[in-house]
Design a protein around this motif. Structure first.
Motif, PDB file in Angstrom:
ATOM      1  N   LYS A   1      -4.292   7.287   0.490  1.00  0.00           N
ATOM      2  CA  LYS A   1      -3.856   5.910   0.333  1.00  0.00           C
ATOM      3  C   LYS A   1      -4.082   5.501  -1.109  1.00  0.00           C
ATOM      4  CE  LYS A   1      -6.404   2.571   2.001  1.00  0.00           C
ATOM      5  NZ  LYS A   1      -7.040   1.613   2.937  1.00  0.00           N
TER       6      LYS A   1
ATOM      7  N   THR B   1       0.849  -1.189   0.000  1.00  0.00           N
ATOM      8  CA  THR B   1       0.000   0.000   0.000  1.00  0.00           C
ATOM      9  C   THR B   1       0.885   1.239   0.000  1.00  0.00           C
ATOM     10  OG1 THR B   1      -1.737  -1.141   1.225  1.00  0.00           O
ATOM     11  CG2 THR B   1      -1.809   1.256   1.226  1.00  0.00           C
TER      12      THR B   1
ATOM     13  N   TRP C   1       1.274   5.250   0.641  1.00  0.00           N
ATOM     14  CA  TRP C   1       0.709   6.363   1.396  1.00  0.00           C
ATOM     15  C   TRP C   1       1.368   7.643   0.916  1.00  0.00           C
ATOM     16  CZ3 TRP C   1      -3.044   4.798   4.860  1.00  0.00           C
ATOM     17  CH2 TRP C   1      -3.059   3.431   5.170  1.00  0.00           C
TER      18      TRP C   1
END
Length: 731
Positions: free
Chosen positions: A507, A496, A498
């Protein structure tokens, strides 16, 4: 031990190598400093790249004239009317007429010796003062009473390997004095006794490694063979001497490799081949069109030559590039160039270069260490950056170094490349870099290079096409990035991504190729440039967001709970400062937080911060008359961990420090070791896959490997050493 005391003790150890033999060799005093950069003087540009640190000069009544280090490590300094002894802590002043050192009033001109327990101080009125450094006995000898006619104005003095002093005069005479017997042993008169008549004055003296004495004068260079110099053979015949015809010798120096270096008054420099007596020249000093007045000619421990001049600064010969570097030369606001007026320079046995100037007093320059290397805009050949405004940098998995600039786009250097390439924004090319103002750079697990920009969103570099895919903010589209200005790109262990920008945090889900807002700053704070300064996801599924002015936000991604940590002046265990620059989770899953005032460790059980301050004195050395200036706390602008489990931090002022997690101590590396002078940028501090640490900011990028740094007894960690013990003021 406070920082001032530690620094004072570090100088004490450099001045007293015999006090701690286990740590005597090449002790280097480490303080805030700038990198030594090679400067070619084909362009004759003034340079302040070698930083000289004020040593709290004690010269209140006059200007320092000369200095020397004795065999015990003490520095002895004279100005016009005083003799000073510097022991690493304080100065002891011996005024003319005080302590019964001086027999008659006289102005002091030069100090020499100290290797065998005696100092020789020359003065006006043809007088010489000899001082026993242990007994403090002194005696003045007048050369007028030596029985030798002529002008005895003192012009040069050296101590030979036997402890005798050779004193040269402008009238061409050379006196040899044994301080133990306190009388003139020999008088050599140029123009008599077979000496070269053309040597009409003595301007420099030197002893070579074979014991020969060399005399440089106004019209030549002369060698007294060791037998003559020992006094066993007197110069009754011209053939006992070797001469080299030259013009106006200004200085002589015997180097560590045995060569005799000669500096002429024209700025020509070279060395003498002892077998052929041939003069081998190197490039002349790059002198301005004015009178050349040499004050000192010295060699450092690495073999570098330093020539100090009265009004044209300090010159350093870098043999690797065969160029002269010029230092202590500046420009005023109007552009006019000026130089420090230098009166003397020496290199002590610890390798520190001490320079005495008229305006700033006593300065010191620390030995150069080669473990730190750098890329700068003034680098050699093609290995130089396109500009100095460095804002971000990484080394990707292919070995390519990417360097973002604050106004000049993106530089890159491939692993086996010979020079930097460059990408810039082209308004007519949609596949070019989206903005020339780079805020951050990151490599994702899929090999993409993401460049966060200011006013342009994100540019993703495509290796196969060598072009960029641009991701821009689209107002009203909730699936686009939340703002134009991107300061942080962080990919967690699950892939992921950020993103931190000046309106909050987003995100990015690669599978959906879309952005989701995690939170937004309150409306009253929007527009604060760079509100998000750092992001990390820890091993406990917490997302930590550092800000520039509102402390730290902790969000538990499993429960959705959020906690703000802000400074509290009444609580020493709170976050110490609002501006958070960096995070790091070590192998023991401890979370470290860098702020612009300290390094902090977060305790998950108590939810408190344990804070470690690194404090440096504002002055380079807290020594001298008067109270030292108040200390200055150092901000942390980046944190990485080495394989030994210790932390390396990027400090305010361009200083790298190693933080020992066990004993909570810092060891600093800065200008003396070669760190580029810079205002640190958190986005340009990182460790690559090989363990090499990079630290960058405006000025350039420095890199080093922690394993190449010697962490043994350093001067700023010097132990307490008893140097004197008295009972009821008696030894």
């Amino acid at each position: 031990m406070d920082s001032d005391t530690a620094l004072v003790r570090s100088v004490h150890h450099c001045l007293h190598p015999q006090k701690n033999r286990a740590s005597t060799l090449l002790m280097v005093c480490v303080v805030l400093s700038l990198v030594l950069r090679a400067v070619s003087f084909g362009q004759d540009q003034p340079s302040d790249s070698v930083v000289f640190l004020d040593a709290s000069p004690p010269f209140r009544e006059g200007t320092g004239v000369s200095m020397v280090q004795d065999r015990d490590g003490f520095l002895w300094i004279i100005d016009t009317w005083r003799l000073l002894k510097y022991d690493g802590y304080t100065y002891t002043r011996y005024y003319n007429g005080g302590y019964r050192l001086f027999d008659v009033p006289m102005g002091l001109a030069e100090i020499a010796g100290g290797k065998h327990g005696f100092l020789c101080v020359t003065a006006n009125a043809n007088k010489v003062l000899f001082i026993d450094t242990h007994r403090y006995d002194s005696r003045v000898i007048s050369l007028k009473k030596s029985g030798c006619p002529g002008n005895h104005e003192l012009s040069a003095v050296i101590e030979d390997s036997r402890g005798r002093f050779w004193i040269g005069c402008s009238g061409g005479n050379v006196f040899v004095v044994d301080p133990r017997r306190m009388k003139v042993e020999n008088v050599f008169e140029c123009g008599r006794d077979g000496l070269a008549k053309s040597l009409n004055s003595v301007r420099a003296l030197a002893e070579d490694l074979l014991g020969n004495i060399w005399i440089g004068g106004g019209d030549g260079l002369l060698r007294l063979p060791s037998a003559t110099a020992d006094g066993t053979v007197y110069p009754a015949h011209a053939e006992t001497l070797k001469t080299l015809r030259g013009k106006n010798v200004a200085g002589l120096l015997t180097s560590r490799d045995g060569r005799l270096w000669v500096c002429l008054s024209t700025g020509m420099v070279g060395w003498i081949d002892p077998g052929t007596m041939r003069f081998n020249s190197i490039p002349d000093l790059p002198l301005a069109p004015s009178v050349f007045w040499l004050r000192s000619f010295v060699e450092d421990l690495s073999g570098g030559l330093w020539i100090a001049t009265h009004s044209q600064g300090l010159f350093y010969w870098r043999s690797s590039t065969r160029t002269w570097e010029r230092h202590l030369v500046y420009r005023d606001p109007s552009g006019k160039q000026y130089a420090e007026r230098i009166t003397n320079a020496i290199v002590d046995r610890g390798g520190i270069l001490w320079v005495m100037t008229s305006s700033r007093g006593l300065l010191r320059h620390l030995p150069e260490r080669r473990v730190f290397r750098s890329y700068t805009a003034q680098g050699e050949g093609q290995l130089k950056l396109s500009g100095e405004d460095i804002t971000a940098a990484i080394v990707d998995s292919k070995g390519t170094l990417w360097v973002g600039r604050g106004s000049g786009g993106l530089d890159y250097l491939v692993a086996d490349g010979k020079g930097f390439g460059r990408f810039v924004h082209n308004p007519s090319d949609p596949s070019s870099l989206t903005s020339n103002v780079v805020g951050c750079i990151s490599e994702l697990r899929n090999g993409e290079i993401w460049i966060g920009t200011i006013r342009g969103g994100i540019s993703v570099f495509q290796y196969n096409t060598r072009s960029f895919k641009n991701i821009r903010h689209r107002p009203g589209d909730l699936k686009s990035i939340g703002n134009y200005n991107v300061f942080v790109i962080y990919e967690d262990s699950r892939g992921t991504v950020w993103l931190g920008h000046d309106k909050g945090v987003d995100k990015y889900e690669p599978e959906r190729d879309s952005f989701e807002p995690v939170f937004r700053w309150p409306e009253e704070t929007t527009g604060i440039l760079g509100s998000t300064s750092a992001i990390i996801k820890d091993s406990k599924e917490n997302l930590w967001v550092g800000t520039q002015n509102k402390g730290v936000l902790r969000m538990n991604l499993a429960s959705g709970d959020a906690t703000w940590y802000r400074p509290d002046s009444s609580n020493k265990s709170s976050l110490p400062y609002e501006h958070v620059t960096s995070f790091f989770e070590d192998t023991e899953h401890r979370l470290w937080v860098g702020t612009t005032l300290s390094l902090s460790r977060f305790d998950y059980d108590s939810e408190k911060f344990e804070n470690y301050e690194i404090v440096l004195p504002r002055s380079s050395l807290g020594i001298g008359p008067g109270a030292p200036p108040p200390p200055m706390k150092q901000g942390i602008y980046g944190i990485v961990g080495d394989k030994g489990g210790n932390l390396w931090v990027w400090l305010q002022g361009g200083v790298v420090a190693r933080f020992d997690i066990q004993d909570h101590t810092f060891q600093r590396f800065g200008r003396a070791e070669g760190v580029v002078p810079t205002a640190p940028r958190p986005s340009a501090f990182f460790m690559d896959g090989n363990g090499t640490i990079y630290c960058g900011g405006p000025g350039g990028i420095t890199w080093f490997h922690p394993d190449s740094i010697s962490l043994q007894a350093r001067p700023n960690d010097a132990p307490v050493v008893i140097t004197q013990f008295r009972v009821l003021q008696q030894p």
